[in-house]
Design a protein around this motif. Structure first.
Motif, short mmCIF file in Angstrom:
data_model
loop_
_atom_site.label_atom_id
_atom_site.label_comp_id
_atom_site.label_asym_id
_atom_site.label_seq_id
_atom_site.Cartn_x
_atom_site.Cartn_y
_atom_site.Cartn_z
N ARG A 1 78.02 31.68 15.19
CA ARG A 1 78.58 30.40 15.62
C ARG A 1 77.49 29.34 15.64
NH1 ARG A 1 82.77 29.40 20.66
NH2 ARG A 1 82.86 27.13 20.48
N ARG A 2 77.87 28.11 15.34
CA ARG A 2 76.93 26.99 15.36
C ARG A 2 76.65 26.61 16.81
NH1 ARG A 2 76.89 21.19 14.23
NH2 ARG A 2 75.13 20.72 12.84
N ALA A 3 75.37 26.40 17.11
CA ALA A 3 74.99 26.11 18.49
C ALA A 3 73.77 25.20 18.50
CB ALA A 3 74.70 27.40 19.25
N SER A 4 73.51 24.63 19.66
CA SER A 4 72.34 23.76 19.84
C SER A 4 71.62 24.13 21.13
CB SER A 4 72.75 22.28 19.87
OG SER A 4 73.63 22.04 20.97
N ALA A 5 70.34 23.81 21.17
CA ALA A 5 69.52 24.07 22.35
C ALA A 5 68.38 23.05 22.36
CB ALA A 5 68.97 25.50 22.33
N PHE A 6 67.66 23.03 23.47
CA PHE A 6 66.51 22.11 23.56
C PHE A 6 65.28 22.90 23.93
CE2 PHE A 6 63.69 18.84 25.09
CZ PHE A 6 63.97 17.77 24.26
N CYS A 7 64.28 22.81 23.07
CA CYS A 7 63.01 23.50 23.29
C CYS A 7 62.06 22.56 24.00
CB CYS A 7 62.44 23.94 21.94
SG CYS A 7 60.82 24.75 22.05
N LEU A 8 61.80 22.82 25.28
CA LEU A 8 60.89 21.96 26.04
C LEU A 8 59.46 22.11 25.57
CD1 LEU A 8 62.19 22.36 29.71
CD2 LEU A 8 62.46 20.39 28.20
N GLN A 9 59.07 23.35 25.28
CA GLN A 9 57.68 23.61 24.90
C GLN A 9 57.60 24.91 24.12
OE1 GLN A 9 55.09 24.36 28.19
NE2 GLN A 9 53.21 24.22 26.99
N VAL A 10 56.83 24.90 23.04
CA VAL A 10 56.58 26.12 22.27
C VAL A 10 55.43 26.87 22.93
CG1 VAL A 10 55.97 27.08 20.03
CG2 VAL A 10 57.40 25.03 20.15
N VAL A 11 55.71 28.09 23.37
CA VAL A 11 54.69 28.87 24.08
C VAL A 11 54.11 29.98 23.20
CG1 VAL A 11 55.68 28.37 26.34
CG2 VAL A 11 56.47 30.38 25.07
N GLY A 12 54.63 30.15 21.99
CA GLY A 12 54.10 31.18 21.11
C GLY A 12 54.90 31.25 19.83
N TRP A 13 54.38 32.03 18.87
CA TRP A 13 55.03 32.19 17.58
C TRP A 13 55.07 33.66 17.20
CZ3 TRP A 13 57.37 28.35 14.80
CH2 TRP A 13 57.07 27.02 15.16
N ALA B 1 57.76 30.50 5.18
CA ALA B 1 56.59 30.10 4.40
C ALA B 1 56.19 31.24 3.48
CB ALA B 1 55.43 29.73 5.32
N ALA B 2 55.66 30.88 2.31
CA ALA B 2 55.21 31.91 1.38
C ALA B 2 53.89 32.53 1.84
CB ALA B 2 55.05 31.32 -0.01
N ASP B 3 53.08 31.74 2.54
CA ASP B 3 51.77 32.19 3.00
C ASP B 3 51.92 32.84 4.37
OD1 ASP B 3 49.16 32.63 3.66
OD2 ASP B 3 48.55 30.51 3.65
N PRO B 4 51.56 34.14 4.50
CA PRO B 4 51.69 34.81 5.80
C PRO B 4 50.76 34.24 6.86
CG PRO B 4 50.52 36.21 4.26
CD PRO B 4 51.04 35.06 3.46
N LYS B 5 49.71 33.52 6.45
CA LYS B 5 48.75 32.96 7.40
C LYS B 5 49.08 31.51 7.78
CE LYS B 5 44.96 35.88 5.73
NZ LYS B 5 43.58 35.90 5.16
N PHE B 6 50.22 31.00 7.34
CA PHE B 6 50.60 29.62 7.64
C PHE B 6 50.76 29.46 9.15
CE2 PHE B 6 53.71 26.28 8.37
CZ PHE B 6 53.19 25.25 7.62
N GLN B 7 50.25 28.35 9.67
CA GLN B 7 50.34 28.05 11.09
C GLN B 7 51.29 26.86 11.29
OE1 GLN B 7 48.93 29.84 13.54
NE2 GLN B 7 47.99 31.22 12.03
N PRO B 8 52.50 27.10 11.81
CA PRO B 8 53.45 26.01 11.97
C PRO B 8 52.96 24.99 13.00
CG PRO B 8 54.53 28.15 12.15
CD PRO B 8 53.06 28.39 12.21
N VAL B 9 53.34 23.74 12.76
CA VAL B 9 53.05 22.66 13.71
C VAL B 9 54.38 22.06 14.13
CG1 VAL B 9 51.88 20.47 14.08
CG2 VAL B 9 50.84 22.18 12.60
N TRP B 10 54.84 22.49 15.29
CA TRP B 10 56.10 22.00 15.83
C TRP B 10 56.01 22.06 17.35
CZ3 TRP B 10 60.59 24.58 18.08
CH2 TRP B 10 61.72 23.74 18.20
N LYS B 11 56.31 20.96 18.00
CA LYS B 11 56.13 20.84 19.44
C LYS B 11 57.40 21.07 20.24
CE LYS B 11 51.81 19.77 18.89
NZ LYS B 11 50.74 20.75 19.27
N GLY B 12 58.52 21.23 19.56
CA GLY B 12 59.77 21.43 20.28
C GLY B 12 60.72 20.27 20.10
N GLY B 13 61.80 20.28 20.86
CA GLY B 13 62.83 19.26 20.78
C GLY B 13 64.20 19.90 20.61
N LYS B 14 65.20 19.08 20.29
CA LYS B 14 66.55 19.59 20.10
C LYS B 14 66.63 20.37 18.80
CE LYS B 14 71.43 18.34 19.90
NZ LYS B 14 72.45 17.27 19.93
N VAL B 15 67.33 21.49 18.85
CA VAL B 15 67.49 22.37 17.69
C VAL B 15 68.97 22.68 17.54
CG1 VAL B 15 66.80 24.51 16.59
CG2 VAL B 15 65.26 23.41 18.18
#
Length: 216
Positions: A63-75, A111-125
């Motif tokens: 099902r389609r859903a939405s949420a809000f990420c206040l802070q990314v604490v890990g990957w 990502a194709a590169d396994p060592k890629f480091q995402p840069v995302w701070k959060g927000g509505k998803v």
């Protein structure tokens, strides 16, 4: 008259009965899975909802859903497939959604590169609800009554990532009928082997011929 082996026969009978019981259970599970797949198919057309914060079972899968990420604490990173069909490594953001409560897991892209480091701070998803990675052993998952955790596959990827392919019904296996057939075959084979073993055990042994010796 040969003595009938009572204890081995009881053990063998219990083992066969267990196999038959597991086969019947798999047939029942097949019916439950077919009904669940029908519910999942209906979820594709339902309106957007708020992502459930607590484990609620599988009722909202796909099902389609939405949420809000206040802070990314890990990957987390694991194998995945992008919407364009390419394979790579999907990156799952561990999000804090409030002062308390479980961490929200959001798939932010591949990502194709396994060592890629995402840069995302959060927000509505906004995205599609699916199962979160489950690292429990298969047998533990079958008999554990705790619902599997859910996560959200974001429709919009984080910078530098490709959107992850949406989950579909083909990701929900329904192999219970083949499992049931296997258990019934195991029961049949075990029964035949034990009967043959009993016949071999009770078969009278041929007496060895006496060898006569003569002194010359």
């Amino acid at each position: 008259m040969p003595r009938f082996p009572l204890i081995p026969t009881i053990i063998a009978s219990l083992a066969v009965a267990l196999m038959i019981g597991l086969g019947i259970w798999q047939i029942e599970r097949r019916g439950e899975k077919l009904a669940a797949i029908q519910r999942y198919a209906a979820n594709f057309g339902k309106p957007e909802m708020a992502f459930p914060r607590l484990p609620v079972g599988d009722a909202y899968l796909f099902r389609r859903a939405s949420a809000f990420c206040l802070q990314v604490v890990g990957w987390q990173s694991q194998g995945g497939r992008a919407t364009d069909g390419s394979n790579g490594y999907r990156h799952l953001a561990q999000c804090r959604t409030g002062a308390e409560g479980p961490v929200l897991l959001v798939d932010m892209g591949v990502a194709a590169d396994p060592k890629f480091q995402p840069v995302w701070k959060g927000g509505k998803v906004t995205g599609t609800i699916t199962h979160a990675p489950d690292h429990r052993p298969m047998l533990a998952g079958l008999f554990d009554s705790e619902p599997r955790h859910l996560m959200l596959i974001s429709e919009t990827a984080a910078p530098g990532l490709q959107p992850t392919a949406k989950p579909d019904l083909s990701s929900v296996p329904n192999n219970h009928l083949s499992y049931a057939v296997q258990w019934f075959l195991f029961a049949l084979v075990a029964s035949v082997i034990y009967v043959l073993a009993l016949k071999w055990r009770q078969k009278p042994k041929q007496a060895e011929p006496n060898q006569e010796t003569s002194d010359q």
